[in-house]
Design a protein around this motif. Structure first.
Motif, PDB file in Angstrom:
ATOM      1  N   PHE A   1      29.815  44.029  17.642  1.00 24.64           N
ATOM      2  CA  PHE A   1      30.121  43.592  16.275  1.00 24.64           C
ATOM      3  C   PHE A   1      28.967  42.825  15.617  1.00 24.64           C
ATOM      4  CE2 PHE A   1      35.053  43.661  15.823  1.00 24.64           C
ATOM      5  CZ  PHE A   1      35.045  45.017  16.117  1.00 24.64           C
TER       6      PHE A   1
ATOM      7  N   ASP B   1      27.148  44.129  12.320  1.00 22.12           N
ATOM      8  CA  ASP B   1      27.176  43.292  11.114  1.00 22.12           C
ATOM      9  C   ASP B   1      25.766  43.129  10.557  1.00 22.12           C
ATOM     10  OD1 ASP B   1      28.056  41.422   9.171  1.00 22.12           O
ATOM     11  OD2 ASP B   1      27.491  39.784  10.491  1.00 22.12           O
ATOM     12  N   GLU B   2      24.818  42.823  11.425  1.00 21.76           N
ATOM     13  CA  GLU B   2      23.423  42.659  10.999  1.00 21.76           C
ATOM     14  C   GLU B   2      22.883  43.957  10.408  1.00 21.76           C
ATOM     15  OE1 GLU B   2      19.035  41.619  12.940  1.00 21.76           O
ATOM     16  OE2 GLU B   2      20.839  41.549  14.172  1.00 21.76           O
TER      17      GLU B   2
ATOM     18  N   ARG C   1      24.311  44.737   6.935  1.00 21.13           N
ATOM     19  CA  ARG C   1      23.758  43.874   5.891  1.00 21.13           C
ATOM     20  C   ARG C   1      22.375  44.343   5.440  1.00 21.13           C
ATOM     21  NH1 ARG C   1      27.062  39.634   5.010  1.00 21.13           N
ATOM     22  NH2 ARG C   1      28.648  39.328   6.600  1.00 21.13           N
TER      23      ARG C   1
ATOM     24  N   THR D   1      30.672  47.140  -0.179  1.00 23.67           N
ATOM     25  CA  THR D   1      31.317  47.707   1.010  1.00 23.67           C
ATOM     26  C   THR D   1      31.587  49.195   0.832  1.00 23.67           C
ATOM     27  OG1 THR D   1      33.459  46.942   0.161  1.00 23.67           O
ATOM     28  CG2 THR D   1      32.362  45.554   1.786  1.00 23.67           C
TER      29      THR D   1
ATOM     30  N   THR E   1      34.252  47.492   8.245  1.00 24.25           N
ATOM     31  CA  THR E   1      33.475  46.515   7.491  1.00 24.25           C
ATOM     32  C   THR E   1      34.203  45.178   7.430  1.00 24.25           C
ATOM     33  OG1 THR E   1      34.416  47.201   5.343  1.00 24.25           O
ATOM     34  CG2 THR E   1      32.388  48.294   6.057  1.00 24.25           C
TER      35      THR E   1
ATOM     36  N   VAL F   1      33.966  43.332  11.074  1.00 24.07           N
ATOM     37  CA  VAL F   1      32.709  42.639  11.394  1.00 24.07           C
ATOM     38  C   VAL F   1      32.393  41.542  10.384  1.00 24.07           C
ATOM     39  CG1 VAL F   1      31.740  44.630  12.595  1.00 24.07           C
ATOM     40  CG2 VAL F   1      31.276  44.322  10.150  1.00 24.07           C
ATOM     41  N   GLY F   2      33.238  41.389   9.343  1.00 20.98           N
ATOM     42  CA  GLY F   2      33.097  40.256   8.443  1.00 20.98           C
ATOM     43  C   GLY F   2      32.335  40.508   7.165  1.00 20.98           C
ATOM     44  N   ILE F   3      32.013  41.761   6.855  1.00 16.43           N
ATOM     45  CA  ILE F   3      31.256  42.047   5.637  1.00 16.43           C
ATOM     46  C   ILE F   3      32.041  41.612   4.403  1.00 16.43           C
ATOM     47  CG2 ILE F   3      30.289  43.856   4.171  1.00 16.43           C
ATOM     48  CD1 ILE F   3      28.589  43.354   6.564  1.00 16.43           C
TER      49      ILE F   3
END
Length: 228
Positions: free
Chosen positions: A47, A51-52, A55, A111, A209, A212-214
């Protein structure tokens, strides 16, 4: 992963649009190659890296958000495809735009843009028309998109192009968590947007999305940038 396929698993998901049919066909071609994922826990461990990677889409999104209004309209998307030399027909671009414009405001938010690019990656990865400029423009995104595709392949145990409730339960049940049933139900409900008991790749991407916290961090990031 040797469980027998249940009657529910064997249901045939019928794509409602030509784009959905193309995505299903592309996914099944990819599924024939297998997956490197070994467990749902191995997915969770990825995750932070996913996430990285996602972004990294932000710079590309901002580049093609020509009027800097925080979204990409149809004309800007066509310019994006042209500059990246992604060769899609007009109808295909229209279909992608409509499919990813979840809130139907005729604009693609960040997103939604992530999901759109990942769908393009899936549709183009086996094609000779995948241009070098696509690779050069997004070298950090390809591994991330491949991880997302690989994750879906892992979840889709019977390789029919969609993930059933039972497949999700089995994938998480093998993680050994005591509350795995409750977790599986929650995760599946987050993915199954149309509540038909089957999750296609687009639904999976939108849910991922959020996982993973987007979604929950993007507005905060933008606000912080404005204040800086």
């Amino acid at each position: 992963m040797g469980s027998a396929v249940t009657k529910s698993d064997a249901q045939e998901w019928v794509p409602e649009t030509k784009l959905e049919a193309k995505i299903k066909e592309a996914m099944q071609r990819r599924e024939s190659k297998g997956t490197t994922m070994k467990s749902f826990n191995s997915i969770i461990l990825k995750f932070p890296k996913i996430d990285e990677g996602l972004r990294n889409c932000k710079a590309i999104f901002q580049e093609f958000d020509e009027d800097s209004n925080g979204s990409i309209d149809h004309s800007e998307l066509k310019n994006c495809f042209r500059k990246l030399e992604i060769l899609f027909e007009e109808e295909e671009i229209n279909d992608l735009f409509q499919a990813c414009d979840i809130n139907e405001d005729m604009e693609i938010a960040f997103t939604e843009f992530i999901v759109l690019l990942c769908l393009v990656y899936l549709l183009k990865e086996d094609s000779s028309t995948l241009q070098k400029k696509w690779r050069l423009g997004m070298p950090k995104l390809e591994p991330t998109f491949e991880t997302l595709v690989d994750t879906f392949v892992f979840l889709d145990e019977n390789k029919d192009g969609h993930v059933s409730r039972e497949e999700m339960f089995r994938a998480i049940d093998e993680s050994g968590e005591r509350s795995s049933g409750r977790i599986a139900m929650k995760r599946f409900e987050e993915m199954d947007w149309d509540k038909n008991g089957m999750v296609n790749f687009k639904e999976f991407l939108f849910a991922f999305t959020q996982w993973v916290g987007i979604d929950e961090n993007e507005d905060d990031d933008d606000d912080n940038n404005d204040k800086a």
